[in-house]
Design an enzyme around this catalytic site. Sequence first.
Site, mmCIF file in Angstrom:
data_model
loop_
_atom_site.group_PDB
_atom_site.id
_atom_site.type_symbol
_atom_site.label_atom_id
_atom_site.label_comp_id
_atom_site.label_asym_id
_atom_site.label_seq_id
_atom_site.Cartn_x
_atom_site.Cartn_y
_atom_site.Cartn_z
ATOM 1 N N TYR A 126 0.796 -1.168 0.054
ATOM 2 C CA TYR A 126 -0.053 -0.073 0.147
ATOM 3 C C TYR A 126 0.988 1.267 0.076
ATOM 4 C CZ TYR A 126 -3.501 3.403 1.044
ATOM 5 O OH TYR A 126 -4.372 4.503 1.265
ATOM 6 N N ASP A 228 9.279 3.958 0.554
ATOM 7 C CA ASP A 228 8.236 4.854 1.210
ATOM 8 C C ASP A 228 8.248 4.269 2.801
ATOM 9 O OD1 ASP A 228 5.719 5.297 2.135
ATOM 10 O OD2 ASP A 228 4.581 4.105 0.510
ATOM 11 N N LYS A 255 2.506 10.635 7.858
ATOM 12 C CA LYS A 255 1.933 10.209 9.282
ATOM 13 C C LYS A 255 2.777 11.049 10.429
ATOM 14 C CE LYS A 255 0.053 5.809 7.499
ATOM 15 N NZ LYS A 255 -1.233 5.553 7.817
HETATM 16 C C1 LIG Z 1 3.038 3.039 3.421
HETATM 17 C C2 LIG Z 1 2.118 3.873 3.300
HETATM 18 N N1 LIG Z 1 2.482 4.741 2.125
HETATM 19 C C3 LIG Z 1 1.645 5.845 1.807
HETATM 20 C C4 LIG Z 1 0.318 5.950 2.424
HETATM 21 C C5 LIG Z 1 -0.672 6.947 2.232
HETATM 22 O O1 LIG Z 1 -0.686 8.205 2.948
HETATM 23 P P1 LIG Z 1 -1.891 9.120 3.385
HETATM 24 O O2 LIG Z 1 -2.965 8.239 4.058
HETATM 25 O O3 LIG Z 1 -1.411 10.259 4.377
HETATM 26 O O4 LIG Z 1 -2.351 9.706 1.925
HETATM 27 C C6 LIG Z 1 0.015 5.177 3.653
HETATM 28 C C7 LIG Z 1 -1.251 5.094 4.519
HETATM 29 O O5 LIG Z 1 -1.546 4.547 5.142
HETATM 30 C C8 LIG Z 1 1.025 4.251 3.972
HETATM 31 O O6 LIG Z 1 0.966 3.429 5.109
#
Ligand SMILES: Cc1ncc(COP(=O)(O)O)c(C=O)c1O
Length: 421
Positions: A126, A228, A255
Site C-alpha cells: 500500500y 516509502d 503520518k
Molecule cells: C506505506 C504508506 N504509504 C502511503 C500511505 C498514504 O498516506 P496518506 O494516507 O497520508 O495519503 C500510507 C497510509 O496508510 C502508507 O501506510
Amino acid sequence: MLPGGVSRNTVLRSPHPLYAAYGSGAHVTDIEGVTRIDFANNMASLIHGHANPAVVAAVTEQLQKGTAFTLATEIEVRYAEHLCGRNPGFEKIRFVNSGTEAVMASLKAARAFTGRARIAKVEGAYHGLYDYAEVSQTAKPATWGDPDSPMSVPVSEGTPANVLHDVVVIPFNDPKTAIAILDRHQDELACVLVDVLPHRVGLMPATAEFVGALRDWTRRHDALLVFDEVITFRSEYGGAQGWYDVQPDLTAMGKIIGGGFPVGALAGRRDVMDVMDPLASKVRFPLSGTFSANPITMTAGLVTMELFDRPAVARVNRLADRARTGIEEAIRETGVGACVTGGGSLFRVHLKPQPPRDYREAFADPNETRLLRGLLDHLLAAGFIMINTGSAAVSTAMVEDDIDGLVEAMRGWFRTWKGES
Ligand SMILES: Cc1ncc(COP(=O)(O)O)c(C=O)c1O
C-alpha cells in the site's frame, strides 16, 4: 450524506463507526462515554498519542498568528533542518500534505530525473491513492497471476490501461525473482518503490539481501531507489532505512511527522530533489500545493519530532518488543494457529500458524477474515482499539501495563478460539 457513512474506509464498522469525543495520551473516549487504549493511533500517525500538551500549546500559539499564508514561514525552514538532521541521506526536502502526495511526488521526481515513465513496486504493498502506486494492492488469487510474473492488477474501476502497463510488479523478499523481472525492463524504469516493512504484505521486515539486490540493480541500470517510509519512519531516529547498509535516492514520509495534522514530505539526493527547483533554467517537475508546509503542520511536526528523540524511539520499540514477545507466549501457551510479525514500534497478529513471507502468504482467506473480526470485536469490548488488519502502533504515551493488558485480552480470546476449534 457520506457514501457508506464514512469519509475514509478505515473507520468503517457495522452497523456504524465509533464516534470519537476526545482523546488524551494513550486513551480515546467515544461519544457513548467509553474509554479505550488506542493501539491504532490514527493509522500509526500519532507517535505521542492524543493531545500531547507540548504540541497543543505550540499549535494554539500558532493558530492565533494565522494558519496559512501565501508567504513562506520560518518554521518550515526550522523543520526542514530538523528532519534533514535526522538522516544524512536527506540532502534536501519538500513538504506536501499527505503520504499519497509524498509517494506521487517521489515517483514524478524519479521520472523527471531519469526521463523514464515506468516504475516497479512490490505486489500488495500500500502506497496511497496515486494510480501508479496503488497497482496490485488488492490483487486476489484469481487475478494475481504467475508468481514469477505477477499481474498489474487495477484497484479502482476505470484505471487506464496505460497505468497498468507502466507499473512492473515484483514479489516481496524474493530477490532472485524480483531481479529476473526487473531485468526484463532494463532501461525502462524510473525507479523501484519499496516499503521495507509493508503493512498489507504482512508487516515482515525486508531482508538485507532483498534491499541490497534492489539497490545494486537500480544503481546498475540508472534507475532510482525510492523508499516509502510514510508509516515506517517511526522505526528508527532516521527511519527504518537505518536497519540496512543501504541508502535510497528518495524517501517519502508522512503520518507521524505531521504531529497529528495532515502531512507528507519527500527527501533525498540533492541532484534528484533539484528537479523541483523553480529557479532552474528548466523546471523539470513543478511541485505546488495550497496547504503544503502550512505553519500549523510545521509547528506540530517540529515539536513532535523533537520530542521523538533517540531515547523515545528506543522506548516505543522496546514496548513493541514486549508486545510481540507477550503475544508469542500467549500463542504458544494456548496452542492456537496464530503468529505475530512487525518491527520497530509496529506489530501485526495473523490468525495463521506461519508468519507470511509475502503478500500471497499474508492474504487472509474468508475464514481468517471472520476470525480476525471476532478478535477485533473481543479486543474492542475489552477496551483496546486496533487497526482493522490486526495491526498496532505503539505510542510514547503508553506504559508497560497497557501492553500487558492487550496481551492478556488476546490470550483470553486465543483460549476461547482454542476451545471452539
Ligand atoms: C506505506 C504508506 N504509504 C502511503 C500511505 C498514504 O498516506 P496518506 O494516507 O497520508 O495519503 C500510507 C497510509 O496508510 C502508507 O501506510
